[in-house]
Design an enzyme around this catalytic site. Structure first.
Site, PDB file in Angstrom:
ATOM      1  N   CYS A  50      -5.427   2.453  -7.586  1.00 53.13           N
ATOM      2  CA  CYS A  50      -5.684   0.965  -7.852  1.00 53.13           C
ATOM      3  C   CYS A  50      -7.042   0.689  -7.777  1.00 53.13           C
ATOM      4  O   CYS A  50      -7.528  -0.051  -8.583  1.00 53.13           O
ATOM      5  CB  CYS A  50      -4.802   0.260  -6.845  1.00 53.13           C
ATOM      6  SG  CYS A  50      -2.868   0.659  -7.521  1.00 53.13           S
ATOM      7  N   PHE A  53     -10.380  -2.156   6.953  1.00 53.25           N
ATOM      8  CA  PHE A  53     -10.943  -1.854   5.735  1.00 53.25           C
ATOM      9  C   PHE A  53     -12.686  -1.610   6.029  1.00 53.25           C
ATOM     10  O   PHE A  53     -13.625  -1.904   5.166  1.00 53.25           O
ATOM     11  CB  PHE A  53     -10.903  -2.758   4.547  1.00 53.25           C
ATOM     12  CG  PHE A  53      -9.570  -2.196   3.973  1.00 53.25           C
ATOM     13  CD1 PHE A  53      -8.443  -2.566   4.455  1.00 53.25           C
ATOM     14  CD2 PHE A  53      -9.541  -1.645   2.713  1.00 53.25           C
ATOM     15  CE1 PHE A  53      -7.174  -1.984   4.170  1.00 53.25           C
ATOM     16  CE2 PHE A  53      -8.212  -1.083   2.087  1.00 53.25           C
ATOM     17  CZ  PHE A  53      -7.156  -1.263   2.733  1.00 53.25           C
ATOM     18  N   ARG A 113       0.855  -1.209  -0.136  1.00 52.05           N
ATOM     19  CA  ARG A 113      -0.014  -0.174   0.019  1.00 52.05           C
ATOM     20  C   ARG A 113       0.969   1.110   0.059  1.00 52.05           C
ATOM     21  O   ARG A 113       2.002   1.242   0.608  1.00 52.05           O
ATOM     22  CB  ARG A 113      -0.707   0.123   1.238  1.00 52.05           C
ATOM     23  CG  ARG A 113      -1.664  -1.118   1.301  1.00 52.05           C
ATOM     24  CD  ARG A 113      -2.406  -1.371   2.825  1.00 52.05           C
ATOM     25  NE  ARG A 113      -1.276  -1.416   3.556  1.00 52.05           N
ATOM     26  CZ  ARG A 113      -1.432  -1.522   5.070  1.00 52.05           C
ATOM     27  NH1 ARG A 113      -2.412  -1.334   5.345  1.00 52.05           N
ATOM     28  NH2 ARG A 113      -0.440  -2.336   5.659  1.00 52.05           N
TER      29      ARG A 113
HETATM   30  P1  NAD Z   1       3.581   4.411 -11.767  1.00 56.44           P
HETATM   31  O1  NAD Z   1       2.826   5.264 -12.865  1.00 56.44           O
HETATM   32  O2  NAD Z   1       3.851   5.235 -10.550  1.00 56.44           O
HETATM   33  O3  NAD Z   1       4.736   3.948 -12.450  1.00 56.44           O
HETATM   34  C1  NAD Z   1       4.764   3.351 -13.689  1.00 56.44           C
HETATM   35  C2  NAD Z   1       6.311   3.822 -14.234  1.00 56.44           C
HETATM   36  O4  NAD Z   1       6.538   3.050 -15.513  1.00 56.44           O
HETATM   37  C3  NAD Z   1       6.437   5.137 -14.677  1.00 56.44           C
HETATM   38  O5  NAD Z   1       7.362   5.687 -14.032  1.00 56.44           O
HETATM   39  C4  NAD Z   1       6.321   4.961 -16.249  1.00 56.44           C
HETATM   40  O6  NAD Z   1       7.071   6.149 -16.712  1.00 56.44           O
HETATM   41  C5  NAD Z   1       7.231   3.988 -16.468  1.00 56.44           C
HETATM   42  N1  NAD Z   1       7.042   3.293 -17.783  1.00 56.44           N
HETATM   43  C6  NAD Z   1       5.892   3.295 -18.691  1.00 56.44           C
HETATM   44  N2  NAD Z   1       6.131   2.756 -19.901  1.00 56.44           N
HETATM   45  C7  NAD Z   1       7.526   2.389 -19.824  1.00 56.44           C
HETATM   46  C8  NAD Z   1       8.512   1.907 -20.847  1.00 56.44           C
HETATM   47  N3  NAD Z   1       7.967   1.583 -21.853  1.00 56.44           N
HETATM   48  N4  NAD Z   1       9.864   1.745 -20.114  1.00 56.44           N
HETATM   49  C9  NAD Z   1      10.140   2.208 -19.012  1.00 56.44           C
HETATM   50  N5  NAD Z   1       9.434   2.394 -18.003  1.00 56.44           N
HETATM   51  C10 NAD Z   1       8.131   2.678 -18.602  1.00 56.44           C
HETATM   52  O7  NAD Z   1       2.586   3.329 -11.830  1.00 56.44           O
HETATM   53  P2  NAD Z   1       2.582   2.311 -10.054  1.00 56.44           P
HETATM   54  O8  NAD Z   1       1.731   2.916  -8.986  1.00 56.44           O
HETATM   55  O9  NAD Z   1       4.003   2.016  -9.501  1.00 56.44           O
HETATM   56  O10 NAD Z   1       1.845   0.866 -10.499  1.00 56.44           O
HETATM   57  C11 NAD Z   1       2.494   0.051 -11.531  1.00 56.44           C
HETATM   58  C12 NAD Z   1       1.665  -1.324 -11.466  1.00 56.44           C
HETATM   59  O11 NAD Z   1       1.700  -2.028 -10.205  1.00 56.44           O
HETATM   60  C13 NAD Z   1       0.333  -0.990 -11.908  1.00 56.44           C
HETATM   61  O12 NAD Z   1      -0.036  -2.107 -12.531  1.00 56.44           O
HETATM   62  C14 NAD Z   1      -0.456  -1.178 -10.435  1.00 56.44           C
HETATM   63  O13 NAD Z   1      -1.826  -1.408 -10.686  1.00 56.44           O
HETATM   64  C15 NAD Z   1       0.448  -1.933  -9.723  1.00 56.44           C
HETATM   65  N6  NAD Z   1       0.335  -1.788  -8.413  1.00 56.44           N
HETATM   66  C16 NAD Z   1       0.560  -0.463  -7.862  1.00 56.44           C
HETATM   67  C17 NAD Z   1       0.534  -0.235  -6.470  1.00 56.44           C
HETATM   68  C18 NAD Z   1       0.619   0.922  -5.667  1.00 56.44           C
HETATM   69  O14 NAD Z   1       0.366   1.188  -4.366  1.00 56.44           O
HETATM   70  N7  NAD Z   1       0.859   2.019  -6.377  1.00 56.44           N
HETATM   71  C19 NAD Z   1       0.488  -1.436  -5.628  1.00 56.44           C
HETATM   72  C20 NAD Z   1       0.351  -2.782  -6.100  1.00 56.44           C
HETATM   73  C21 NAD Z   1       0.275  -3.082  -7.505  1.00 56.44           C
HETATM   74  C1  UGA Z   2      -4.471  -0.956  -2.249  1.00 61.89           C
HETATM   75  C2  UGA Z   2      -4.310  -2.271  -1.370  1.00 61.89           C
HETATM   76  O1  UGA Z   2      -4.644  -1.970  -0.102  1.00 61.89           O
HETATM   77  C3  UGA Z   2      -3.023  -2.719  -1.616  1.00 61.89           C
HETATM   78  O2  UGA Z   2      -2.892  -4.190  -0.881  1.00 61.89           O
HETATM   79  C4  UGA Z   2      -2.673  -3.009  -2.976  1.00 61.89           C
HETATM   80  O3  UGA Z   2      -1.372  -3.320  -3.389  1.00 61.89           O
HETATM   81  C5  UGA Z   2      -2.790  -1.551  -3.914  1.00 61.89           C
HETATM   82  O4  UGA Z   2      -4.188  -0.922  -3.620  1.00 61.89           O
HETATM   83  C6  UGA Z   2      -2.848  -1.429  -5.177  1.00 61.89           C
HETATM   84  O5  UGA Z   2      -3.109  -2.676  -5.946  1.00 61.89           O
HETATM   85  O6  UGA Z   2      -2.065  -0.522  -5.820  1.00 61.89           O
HETATM   86  P1  UGA Z   2      -3.598   1.710  -1.637  1.00 61.89           P
HETATM   87  O7  UGA Z   2      -4.371   1.904  -2.857  1.00 61.89           O
HETATM   88  O8  UGA Z   2      -2.179   2.222  -1.658  1.00 61.89           O
HETATM   89  O9  UGA Z   2      -3.421   0.246  -1.572  1.00 61.89           O
HETATM   90  O10 UGA Z   2      -4.334   2.084  -0.338  1.00 61.89           O
HETATM   91  P2  UGA Z   2      -5.318   1.593   0.699  1.00 61.89           P
HETATM   92  O11 UGA Z   2      -4.881   1.801   1.997  1.00 61.89           O
HETATM   93  O12 UGA Z   2      -5.901   0.383   0.190  1.00 61.89           O
HETATM   94  O13 UGA Z   2      -6.654   2.590   0.501  1.00 61.89           O
HETATM   95  C7  UGA Z   2      -7.242   2.750  -0.868  1.00 61.89           C
HETATM   96  C8  UGA Z   2      -8.335   3.748  -0.667  1.00 61.89           C
HETATM   97  O14 UGA Z   2      -9.424   3.206   0.384  1.00 61.89           O
HETATM   98  C9  UGA Z   2      -8.012   5.028  -0.208  1.00 61.89           C
HETATM   99  O15 UGA Z   2      -8.768   5.933  -0.488  1.00 61.89           O
HETATM  100  C10 UGA Z   2      -8.651   4.956   1.526  1.00 61.89           C
HETATM  101  O16 UGA Z   2      -9.000   6.084   1.895  1.00 61.89           O
HETATM  102  C11 UGA Z   2      -9.973   3.987   1.329  1.00 61.89           C
HETATM  103  N1  UGA Z   2     -10.302   3.242   2.247  1.00 61.89           N
HETATM  104  C12 UGA Z   2      -9.456   2.416   2.996  1.00 61.89           C
HETATM  105  C13 UGA Z   2     -11.393   3.385   2.914  1.00 61.89           C
HETATM  106  O17 UGA Z   2     -12.459   4.505   2.496  1.00 61.89           O
HETATM  107  N2  UGA Z   2     -12.089   2.691   4.197  1.00 61.89           N
HETATM  108  C14 UGA Z   2     -11.011   1.722   4.671  1.00 61.89           C
HETATM  109  O18 UGA Z   2     -11.620   1.208   5.603  1.00 61.89           O
HETATM  110  C15 UGA Z   2      -9.985   1.640   4.144  1.00 61.89           C
END
Ligand code: NAD
Ligand code: UGA
Length: 429
Positions: free
Chosen positions: A260, A249, A154
């Site tokens: 996400c 949650f 997260r």
């Molecule tokens: P982000 O937008 O922060 O990062 C993605 C990066 O990829 C960017 O910096 C972009 O410039 C780069 N990129 C795009 N095309 C590219 C290329 N051709 N070559 C090299 N770099 C390239 O996204 P994020 O939040 O890190 O999420 C990435 C993935 O992980 C998503 O699928 C998301 O759903 C998943 N995910 C995100 C979270 C989270 O908390 N943000 C948690 C779990 C999973």
């Molecule tokens: C969420 C998941 O918790 C991660 O496990 C997952 O890896 C990630 O998405 C992802 O796939 O990117 P994140 O989006 O960073 O993580 O944050 P959360 O803490 O899950 O909160 C998500 C949203 O739900 C926020 O807007 C938060 O305010 C809201 N929320 C969360 C509520 O409204 N109520 C709750 O009880 C908990």
């Protein structure tokens, strides 16, 4: 191990840095050259607690490098993690063009066995498409494996989540790739679920969708509480002690935001529909989430009547505390709606001000909560930062034109707020 991370955003940077911290040699790639230039100069482009220090440390030890060249990264690594974005298309389905692009580019530079791991969140059956794309773009017929290793961190607690995960999910098709990933993750001492690639992909979508459903469920319950005079906090507490339900949650409020949950729930709906199953439960989860925002805005309008020229102070802009991420943040929808009605917005957030300024250059940015609240007709709480929980409410009240707080995150005790002389409106209590 030698690891390449393709896509150095929230997930890529945290993953790469943590693998380096665990003793691996990691090269992080991004095609955003500005980002790579910043990282190479010791500047971390995102705010994530503890990340900057960890990056500095690993760079100093020579375990973490940054580049814009996929070619160099592929050449120097045995495992390649795809961590690029999978944003939503207009239709709701995931845009997998970034995954396809990097798969093609990786393929062109494979010179010996590589394990290519999808860490980006992707719909079921993407692994097959990645494998096909690599196969058809390879220069020579060199052995490789594709695996799925979804990420559950997260934002705001990303490092702790990565280092102490509830579980590690590994979707594989060969013993060799299972061995490599088991060895890589061995230092984390977490349960490892080994499965096929499709099941691993579904685990990720199903987990995020389930959590989003939990939030929508409690928000629906919050609305029943409001209609009856019950208190959703007490209801959540009473439900949460049941181990089968759990208290986490179940925080009612403005609804879920972030990069996400909104995109993954809609992507899971889309892929289900495409496969021939209508996941209507998830349609309702999304509807409730949308409605929650309208309910909040109605509270503001009911309390302030005409919004034209009213000064509204918004505290909390990021989609959740401890991050500067504004992607799908409720604050964006709230500010847009209020501005449309002619309200004047003054805002403060501990970390997301710069990013807000890029989206709303006309919002007045304050240096702290008190400055933002000065002469305001109402204070809206949109993110539950600790800083707001600890605010000097007596001082805040003195500064406001009208002592009205509309709290979208239920951070204050209604009784105490009434005692202090506030008009206090929250969610489901
Ligand atoms: P982000 O937008 O922060 O990062 C993605 C990066 O990829 C960017 O910096 C972009 O410039 C780069 N990129 C795009 N095309 C590219 C290329 N051709 N070559 C090299 N770099 C390239 O996204 P994020 O939040 O890190 O999420 C990435 C993935 O992980 C998503 O699928 C998301 O759903 C998943 N995910 C995100 C979270 C989270 O908390 N943000 C948690 C779990 C999973
Ligand atoms: C969420 C998941 O918790 C991660 O496990 C997952 O890896 C990630 O998405 C992802 O796939 O990117 P994140 O989006 O960073 O993580 O944050 P959360 O803490 O899950 O909160 C998500 C949203 O739900 C926020 O807007 C938060 O305010 C809201 N929320 C969360 C509520 O409204 N109520 C709750 O009880 C908990």
């Amino acid at each position: 191990m030698n690891i390449a991370i393709i896509g150095s955003g929230y997930v890529g940077l945290v993953t790469g840095t943590c693998f380096a911290e665990l003793g691996n040699t990691v090269i992080c790639v991004d095609n955003n050259s500005e980002k790579i230039a910043m990282l190479s100069n010791g500047i971390v482009p995102i705010y994530e607690p503890g990340l900057s220090e960890m990056i500095t440390n690993s760079v100093k030890r020579g375990r973490l490098m940054f580049t814009t060249s996929i070619k160099n990264a592929v050449a120097s690594s045995d495992i390649i993690f795809i961590c690029v974005g999978t944003p939503p298309k207009e239709s709701g389905e995931a845009d997998l063009s970034y995954v396809e692009n990097v798969s093609k580019e990786i393929a062109r530079h494979i010179d010996k066995y590589k394990l290519i791991v999808e860490k980006s969140t992707v719909p079921v059956e993407t692994g097959e498409k990645v494998a096909k794309t690599i196969k058809s773009n390879q220069i020579a017929n060199i052995e490789f494996d594709v695996a799925s290793n979804p990420e559950f961190l997260r934002e705001g607690t990303a490092i702790a989540d990565f280092m102490n995960p509830d579980r590690i999910v590994i979707g594989v098709e060969s013993e060799k790739s299972e061995q490599i990933l088991r060895e890589l993750y061995a230092p984390l001492k977490a349960p490892i679920v080994v499965t096929d690639i499709k099941s691993a992909e579904i685990i990720k979508h199903a987990s995020n969708s389930f959590l989003a459903a939990k939030i929508s469920f409690i928000n629906a319950v919050a609305n029943i509480c409001e209609l009856t005079g019950a208190n959703v906090e007490k209801v959540a507490e009473g439900m949460g002690y049941d181990k089968r339900i759990g208290r986490s949650f179940l925080n009612a409020g403005l609804g879920y935001g972030g990069s996400c949950f909104p995109k993954d729930v809609s992507a899971f709906c889309s892929i289900s529909r495409k496969l021939g199953y209508d996941f209507t439960l998830l349609d309702t989860v999304q509807e409730i989430n949308e409605k929650q925002m309208r309910i909040f805005l109605k509270k503001v309008e009911d309390a302030l009547w005409n919004l034209k020229s009213k000064k509204i102070c918004v505290l909390g802009l990021s989609f959740k505390p401890n991050t500067d991420d504004l992607r799908e943040a409720p604050s964006i929808r709230v500010i847009s709606a209020l501005q449309k009605e002619g309200a004047i917005i003054h805002a403060y957030d501990p970390k997301a001000m710069e990013k807000l300024n890029e989206i709303f250059p006309d919002v007045k940015i304050a240096n702290n909560s008190y400055e933002a609240a000065q002469d305001s007709d109402a204070v809206l709480i949109l993110t539950e930062w600790n800083e707001f929980k600890e605010i000097d409410l007596v001082r805040l009240k003195r500064l406001m034109k009208r002592p009205l707080i509309i709290d979208g995150r239920n951070i204050y005790d209604p009784e105490k707020m009434n005692e202090l002389g506030f008009e206090y409106i929250s969610m489901g209590r």
